[in-house]
Design a protein around this motif. Structure first.
Motif, PDB file in Angstrom:
ATOM      1  N   ASN A  53     -67.110  -2.104 -31.246  1.00 54.88           N
ATOM      2  CA  ASN A  53     -68.124  -1.060 -31.136  1.00 54.88           C
ATOM      3  C   ASN A  53     -69.235  -1.494 -30.181  1.00 54.88           C
ATOM      4  N   LYS A  54     -69.671  -2.728 -30.288  1.00 50.21           N
ATOM      5  CA  LYS A  54     -70.732  -3.237 -29.412  1.00 50.21           C
ATOM      6  C   LYS A  54     -70.260  -3.247 -27.961  1.00 50.21           C
ATOM      7  N   LYS A  55     -69.039  -3.691 -27.737  1.00 51.25           N
ATOM      8  CA  LYS A  55     -68.504  -3.736 -26.371  1.00 51.25           C
ATOM      9  C   LYS A  55     -68.379  -2.329 -25.786  1.00 51.25           C
ATOM     10  N   ASN A  56     -67.932  -1.366 -26.597  1.00 51.58           N
ATOM     11  CA  ASN A  56     -67.811   0.017 -26.121  1.00 51.58           C
ATOM     12  C   ASN A  56     -69.178   0.591 -25.761  1.00 51.58           C
ATOM     13  N   ILE A  57     -70.153   0.384 -26.639  1.00 51.66           N
ATOM     14  CA  ILE A  57     -71.503   0.905 -26.381  1.00 51.66           C
ATOM     15  C   ILE A  57     -72.079   0.258 -25.129  1.00 51.66           C
ATOM     16  N   GLU A  58     -71.904  -1.047 -24.986  1.00 49.40           N
ATOM     17  CA  GLU A  58     -72.431  -1.722 -23.797  1.00 49.40           C
ATOM     18  C   GLU A  58     -71.755  -1.198 -22.533  1.00 49.40           C
ATOM     19  N   SER A  59     -70.474  -0.932 -22.618  1.00 46.86           N
ATOM     20  CA  SER A  59     -69.755  -0.373 -21.475  1.00 46.86           C
ATOM     21  C   SER A  59     -70.310   1.000 -21.100  1.00 46.86           C
ATOM     22  N   TYR A  60     -70.575   1.844 -22.116  1.00 46.46           N
ATOM     23  CA  TYR A  60     -71.155   3.160 -21.855  1.00 46.46           C
ATOM     24  C   TYR A  60     -72.557   3.035 -21.249  1.00 46.46           C
ATOM     25  N   LEU A  61     -73.344   2.090 -21.757  1.00 40.24           N
ATOM     26  CA  LEU A  61     -74.721   1.933 -21.286  1.00 40.24           C
ATOM     27  C   LEU A  61     -74.787   1.478 -19.824  1.00 40.24           C
ATOM     28  N   LYS A  62     -73.759   0.804 -19.377  1.00 37.91           N
ATOM     29  CA  LYS A  62     -73.726   0.362 -17.984  1.00 37.91           C
ATOM     30  C   LYS A  62     -73.409   1.517 -17.031  1.00 37.91           C
ATOM     31  N   GLN A  63     -72.877   2.624 -17.560  1.00 42.28           N
ATOM     32  CA  GLN A  63     -72.421   3.730 -16.718  1.00 42.28           C
ATOM     33  C   GLN A  63     -73.176   5.024 -16.994  1.00 42.28           C
ATOM     34  N   LEU A  64     -74.411   4.937 -17.385  1.00 42.91           N
ATOM     35  CA  LEU A  64     -75.181   6.125 -17.746  1.00 42.91           C
ATOM     36  C   LEU A  64     -75.518   6.986 -16.525  1.00 42.91           C
ATOM     37  N   HIS A  78     -85.940  24.510 -32.940  1.00 39.97           N
ATOM     38  CA  HIS A  78     -84.512  24.191 -33.016  1.00 39.97           C
ATOM     39  C   HIS A  78     -84.283  22.718 -32.708  1.00 39.97           C
ATOM     40  N   ASN A  79     -85.306  21.930 -32.918  1.00 37.83           N
ATOM     41  CA  ASN A  79     -85.223  20.504 -32.644  1.00 37.83           C
ATOM     42  C   ASN A  79     -84.829  19.740 -33.904  1.00 37.83           C
ATOM     43  N   PHE A  80     -84.095  18.657 -33.678  1.00 40.57           N
ATOM     44  CA  PHE A  80     -83.692  17.762 -34.745  1.00 40.57           C
ATOM     45  C   PHE A  80     -84.045  16.339 -34.332  1.00 40.57           C
ATOM     46  N   PRO A  81     -84.384  15.497 -35.296  1.00 38.62           N
ATOM     47  CA  PRO A  81     -84.633  14.101 -34.939  1.00 38.62           C
ATOM     48  C   PRO A  81     -83.312  13.369 -34.708  1.00 38.62           C
ATOM     49  N   TYR A  82     -83.225  12.670 -33.596  1.00 39.45           N
ATOM     50  CA  TYR A  82     -82.057  11.869 -33.262  1.00 39.45           C
ATOM     51  C   TYR A  82     -82.473  10.409 -33.185  1.00 39.45           C
ATOM     52  N   ASN A  83     -81.710   9.548 -33.829  1.00 41.44           N
ATOM     53  CA  ASN A  83     -81.984   8.116 -33.831  1.00 41.44           C
ATOM     54  C   ASN A  83     -81.052   7.421 -32.851  1.00 41.44           C
ATOM     55  N   ILE A  84     -81.512   6.320 -32.331  1.00 42.99           N
ATOM     56  CA  ILE A  84     -80.671   5.486 -31.475  1.00 42.99           C
ATOM     57  C   ILE A  84     -80.007   4.429 -32.356  1.00 42.99           C
ATOM     58  N   GLN A  85     -78.743   4.158 -32.087  1.00 41.83           N
ATOM     59  CA  GLN A  85     -78.029   3.129 -32.849  1.00 41.83           C
ATOM     60  C   GLN A  85     -78.705   1.780 -32.631  1.00 41.83           C
ATOM     61  N   ASP A  86     -78.743   0.960 -33.649  1.00 36.42           N
ATOM     62  CA  ASP A  86     -79.377  -0.360 -33.545  1.00 36.42           C
ATOM     63  C   ASP A  86     -78.755  -1.192 -32.430  1.00 36.42           C
ATOM     64  N   ILE A  87     -77.442  -1.159 -32.318  1.00 36.86           N
ATOM     65  CA  ILE A  87     -76.766  -1.944 -31.281  1.00 36.86           C
ATOM     66  C   ILE A  87     -77.228  -1.492 -29.901  1.00 36.86           C
ATOM     67  N   ALA A  88     -77.239  -0.167 -29.680  1.00 36.94           N
ATOM     68  CA  ALA A  88     -77.653   0.371 -28.380  1.00 36.94           C
ATOM     69  C   ALA A  88     -79.115   0.019 -28.093  1.00 36.94           C
ATOM     70  N   TYR A  89     -79.973   0.147 -29.095  1.00 27.46           N
ATOM     71  CA  TYR A  89     -81.397  -0.167 -28.927  1.00 27.46           C
ATOM     72  C   TYR A  89     -81.580  -1.631 -28.507  1.00 27.46           C
ATOM     73  N   ASN A  90     -80.894  -2.529 -29.208  1.00 22.45           N
ATOM     74  CA  ASN A  90     -81.029  -3.959 -28.909  1.00 22.45           C
ATOM     75  C   ASN A  90     -80.483  -4.299 -27.525  1.00 22.45           C
ATOM     76  N   ILE A  91     -79.379  -3.679 -27.145  1.00 23.67           N
ATOM     77  CA  ILE A  91     -78.818  -3.924 -25.812  1.00 23.67           C
ATOM     78  C   ILE A  91     -79.795  -3.447 -24.740  1.00 23.67           C
ATOM     79  N   LEU A  92     -80.351  -2.244 -24.928  1.00 19.18           N
ATOM     80  CA  LEU A  92     -81.279  -1.706 -23.931  1.00 19.18           C
ATOM     81  C   LEU A  92     -82.580  -2.500 -23.867  1.00 19.18           C
ATOM     82  N   ARG A  93     -83.026  -3.041 -24.994  1.00 19.43           N
ATOM     83  CA  ARG A  93     -84.234  -3.881 -24.974  1.00 19.43           C
ATOM     84  C   ARG A  93     -83.978  -5.175 -24.193  1.00 19.43           C
TER      85      ARG A  93
END
Length: 167
Positions: free
Chosen positions: A83-94, A143-158
């Protein structure tokens, strides 16, 4: 092909049953090792005949019961690693639009932010397992909803702010 997970799920025992079998195995081992108990229970002939079978069964049961937690832990670790590797891969291609949304979380150091429920970019980030809807009740009057960032994604982006840097 034999699937280990199917076998474990079919013969999955409750924690109480696992402990009971484990204790029973250790009792059998203890009795078989004690000359005094063998004589007291008068099971010398029984042990001569069946001890090899009892020993094999005991080893199998102990291995099975101790193997279940090891399997579960290693499976969960592997899933988390993938899961971490997939998220990191997605974050590199935003895309630039996705970066703009994620900058809100990182620049304002917050884990939750409201977005419109029909925002396609947010939906894409949800499908990539980067964001998730925090609640199914929206913000009253919008029509707004609160959306959270996944902890893994947050830590990678930090630790890798270059993934969301302006181009």
């Amino acid at each position: 092909m034999i699937n280990v997970e199917d076998i474990i799920n079919k013969i999955k025992l409750s924690k109480q049953s696992q402990v009971s079998i484990l204790v029973a195995c250790f009792i059998v081992i203890g009795i078989a090792q004690s000359k005094y108990l063998i004589d007291l229970l008068q099971i010398a002939d029984l042990l001569k005949t069946y001890l090899p079978y009892i020993s094999i069964l005991t080893i199998i049961l102990i291995s099975f019961i101790l193997g279940i937690p090891v399997y579960d832990i290693s499976k969960n670790y592997y899933i988390g690693y993938c899961n971490k590797k997939n998220i990191e891969s997605y974050l590199k291609q935003l895309t630039e639009d996705e970066k703009n949304i994620l900058r809100v979380y990182i620049n304002e150091t917050k884990r939750s932010h409201p977005f419109h429920m029909s925002d396609g970019i947010v939906a894409g980030l949800i499908n990539k397992n980067i964001l998730y809807r925090a609640t199914f009740t929206g913000i009253p009057g919008s029509h707004n909803f609160p959306y959270n960032i996944q902890d893994i994604a947050y830590n990678i982006l930090r630790s890798h702010p270059e993934y969301i840097a302006n181009e």
